[in-house]
Enzyme design. Structure first.
Site, mmCIF file in Angstrom:
data_model
loop_
_atom_site.group_PDB
_atom_site.id
_atom_site.type_symbol
_atom_site.label_atom_id
_atom_site.label_comp_id
_atom_site.label_asym_id
_atom_site.label_seq_id
_atom_site.Cartn_x
_atom_site.Cartn_y
_atom_site.Cartn_z
ATOM 1 N N GLU A 1 0.798 -1.239 0.000
ATOM 2 C CA GLU A 1 0.000 0.000 0.000
ATOM 3 C C GLU A 1 0.827 1.284 0.000
ATOM 4 O O GLU A 1 0.539 2.217 0.749
ATOM 5 C CB GLU A 1 -0.964 -0.013 1.184
ATOM 6 C CG GLU A 1 -1.869 -1.235 1.180
ATOM 7 C CD GLU A 1 -2.734 -1.360 2.448
ATOM 8 O OE1 GLU A 1 -2.675 -0.476 3.306
ATOM 9 O OE2 GLU A 1 -3.462 -2.366 2.544
ATOM 10 N N GLU B 1 -6.306 -10.682 -1.422
ATOM 11 C CA GLU B 1 -7.181 -10.436 -0.259
ATOM 12 C C GLU B 1 -8.646 -10.344 -0.697
ATOM 13 O O GLU B 1 -9.365 -9.404 -0.339
ATOM 14 C CB GLU B 1 -6.764 -9.144 0.462
ATOM 15 C CG GLU B 1 -5.286 -9.117 0.853
ATOM 16 C CD GLU B 1 -4.876 -7.907 1.690
ATOM 17 O OE1 GLU B 1 -5.760 -7.191 2.200
ATOM 18 O OE2 GLU B 1 -3.666 -7.680 1.816
HETATM 19 O O1 9MR Z 1 -7.484 -8.456 8.497
HETATM 20 C C1 9MR Z 1 -6.677 -7.506 9.151
HETATM 21 C C2 9MR Z 1 -7.429 -6.996 10.362
HETATM 22 O O2 9MR Z 1 -7.616 -8.012 11.304
HETATM 23 C C3 9MR Z 1 -6.653 -5.842 10.988
HETATM 24 O O3 9MR Z 1 -7.434 -5.282 12.020
HETATM 25 C C4 9MR Z 1 -6.346 -4.808 9.942
HETATM 26 C C5 9MR Z 1 -5.552 -3.685 10.542
HETATM 27 O O4 9MR Z 1 -4.837 -2.965 9.606
HETATM 28 O O5 9MR Z 1 -5.621 -5.408 8.873
HETATM 29 C C6 9MR Z 1 -6.390 -6.360 8.213
HETATM 30 O O6 9MR Z 1 -5.727 -6.822 7.080
HETATM 31 C C7 9MR Z 1 -5.425 -5.850 6.072
HETATM 32 C C8 9MR Z 1 -4.228 -6.355 5.311
HETATM 33 O O7 9MR Z 1 -3.181 -6.643 6.175
HETATM 34 C C9 9MR Z 1 -3.790 -5.345 4.268
HETATM 35 N N1 9MR Z 1 -4.865 -4.987 3.382
HETATM 36 C C10 9MR Z 1 -6.112 -4.583 4.037
HETATM 37 C C11 9MR Z 1 -6.539 -5.669 5.034
HETATM 38 C C12 9MR Z 1 -7.891 -5.338 5.625
HETATM 39 O O8 9MR Z 1 -7.818 -4.160 6.382
#
Ligand code: 9MR
Length: 438
Positions: free
Chosen positions: A241, A352
């Site tokens: 990102e 994802e």
């Molecule tokens: O699934 C993840 C969630 O449990 C966390 O709270 C969150 C915090 O940033 O991150 C989520 O995963 C993210 C991933 O690492 C990167 N792309 C977006 C995902 C969803 O937020």
């Protein structure tokens, strides 16, 4: 093949027990009528019939949104292992179905994975895994040990968050996507400060120090994982990102909330890939991963960035996160983006995937199944036509209840429900005839 009855019986028992548990936890009960039947919103349930047909049956499960009934109480995790007696061993395996095309991955948290039934379902359905949070910098960086070690340039890491997950992969012949090394989010601020300070008046470490911290961080993660669990990680999300057009960074880069950008400068992405290449096993693939990649300005900025790193020989793939909606992006835009990324010659992984559905009606579950089916139809065509080297599709979560999207209200984005039963979305992934393609 799976019998509808068997599924129905298991489901009824599961929901009865779930009802008891939820009532016990939050004191609900108003959704049950005097016959003991539930009045909640019906949910669509597609079960495979004895032959190859698909039956759509309608359940009458209670709404499971605890906040509906007890707004002041935090949601409690419902332990599925109390009331699921087995997973359905007769449903087809998605990873087996797609084995000639791409691996099928699951993003999961440690708690979910160590639940026996979820673990069994994962073994049955997936051949790739991503840690939902357990391999991110905030999980691995050990501030106390780092401060005690007394060096400004080399952090100390701990791996207790992800050890069991990596071992699960070893034990079950599942490969892992390493997620994620360099990210503006879930990396503690102290990591960017002189003397790893977490005080409000902390000052940024210099570019030179941050480059060394970055190199050491990447080296330590890779050395530990590749030595302790050789051959398990097959791909690394090296940078996550970094592109956010309009945020003020050079060439469309994220700047305002990226301490990597602010301490090192715009070349931090190139440096991360340079270090990752230096320490990765030769067969491990290095990815740039981002969301909303189908938005034109973002797509263009990503293409410019990855082409530059490709010329340096340090990148192997582009990760399209794909947290998408029911109608947006259009599949035309989405497909066009995959095609354009495919033209780089890099691998493409859908890292994802989930679909932000906010309804649980039978009709909407079927529409969700259709969208999943069309996505996989698109992936297949792009591979068949040689337009994109798509090597993995990962769904971001196992059950609707565990989805990160629930933070904004109840969502139904995934392939399985809370009691691990298949949704139409699952059959869509399997290109099942019972799910309409349009
Ligand atoms: O699934 C993840 C969630 O449990 C966390 O709270 C969150 C915090 O940033 O991150 C989520 O995963 C993210 C991933 O690492 C990167 N792309 C977006 C995902 C969803 O937020």
């Amino acid at each position: 093949m799976l019998s509808g009855n068997k599924n129905g019986i298991r489901r009824a028992a599961a929901w009865m027990l779930l009802g008891v548990m939820v009532c016990g936890f939050i004191g609900c009960g108003q959704k049950e009528d005097t016959d003991g039947k539930n009045e909640g919103t019906p949910e669509a349930q597609v079960t495979k019939g004895a032959e190859s047909d698909v039956q759509v049956t309608q359940g009458a499960e209670p709404e499971q949104d605890a906040t509906d009934t007890a707004p002041t109480e935090p949601a409690k995790e419902v332990r599925t292992d109390f009331y699921i007696s087995s997973i359905d061993e007769e449903i087809p395996s998605m990873s087996e179905y797609w084995k000639d095309y791409f691996s099928i991955g699951i993003a999961i948290t440690k708690g979910e994975l160590l639940n026996d039934f979820k673990g069994d379902l994962i073994k049955q359905q997936f051949n790739s895994m991503t840690c939902g949070n357990e391999m991110k910098p905030d999980a691995l960086l050990d501030r106390e040990a780092t401060k005690s070690a007394g060096t400004e340039t080399c952090p100390v890491l701990k791996f207790d968050s992800c050890d069991e997950m990596l071992q699960f992969c070893v034990d079950n012949n599942i490969k892992m996507r390493g997620h994620t090394l360099v990210w503006h989010s879930q990396t503690p601020d102290w990591f960017f400060m002189e003397e790893y300070s977490n005080k409000p008046d902390a000052v940024f470490a210099s570019r030179e120090v941050m480059l060394q911290r970055m190199e050491n961080y990447i080296r330590l993660v890779m050395e530990y994982v590749n030595t302790t669990y050789p051959g398990v990680v097959y791909a690394w999300d090296v940078v996550n990102e970094a592109i956010a057009p309009g945020d003020g960074g050079e060439d469309g880069m994220r700047m305002s909330d990226s301490l990597w950008y602010q301490t090192i400068g715009p070349d931090f992405v190139e440096k991360a890939f340079e270090y990752a290449r230096k320490y990765a096993d030769p067969e491990q693939k290095l990815f740039y991963n981002d969301f909303n990649t189908y938005e034109a300005p973002k797509r263009i900025a990503i293409l410019n960035l990855v082409n530059k790193i490709k010329d340096q020989g340090n990148i192997d793939g582009i990760g399209m996160q794909s947290h998408i909606g029911m109608s947006s992006p259009t599949l035309l835009d989405y497909e066009e983006t995959i095609r354009k990324f495919g033209e780089t010659g890099l691998e493409i992984q859908i890292t994802e995937l989930d679909i932000n559905l906010d309804s649980n009606t039978e009709e909407d579950f079927l529409k969700e199944g259709t969208r999943y089916k069309r996505l996989f139809f698109t992936f297949k065509n792009l591979v068949d036509n040689g337009e994109a080297n798509i090597t993995n599709i990962t769904v971001w979560g196992l059950t609707d209840e565990g989805s990160w999207l629930n933070k904004d209200g109840k969502r139904y984005p995934l392939l399985f429900n809370q009691v691990l039963e298949t949704k139409p979305a699952f059959w869509g992934v399997l290109m099942d005839d019972g799910i309409p393609l349009y």
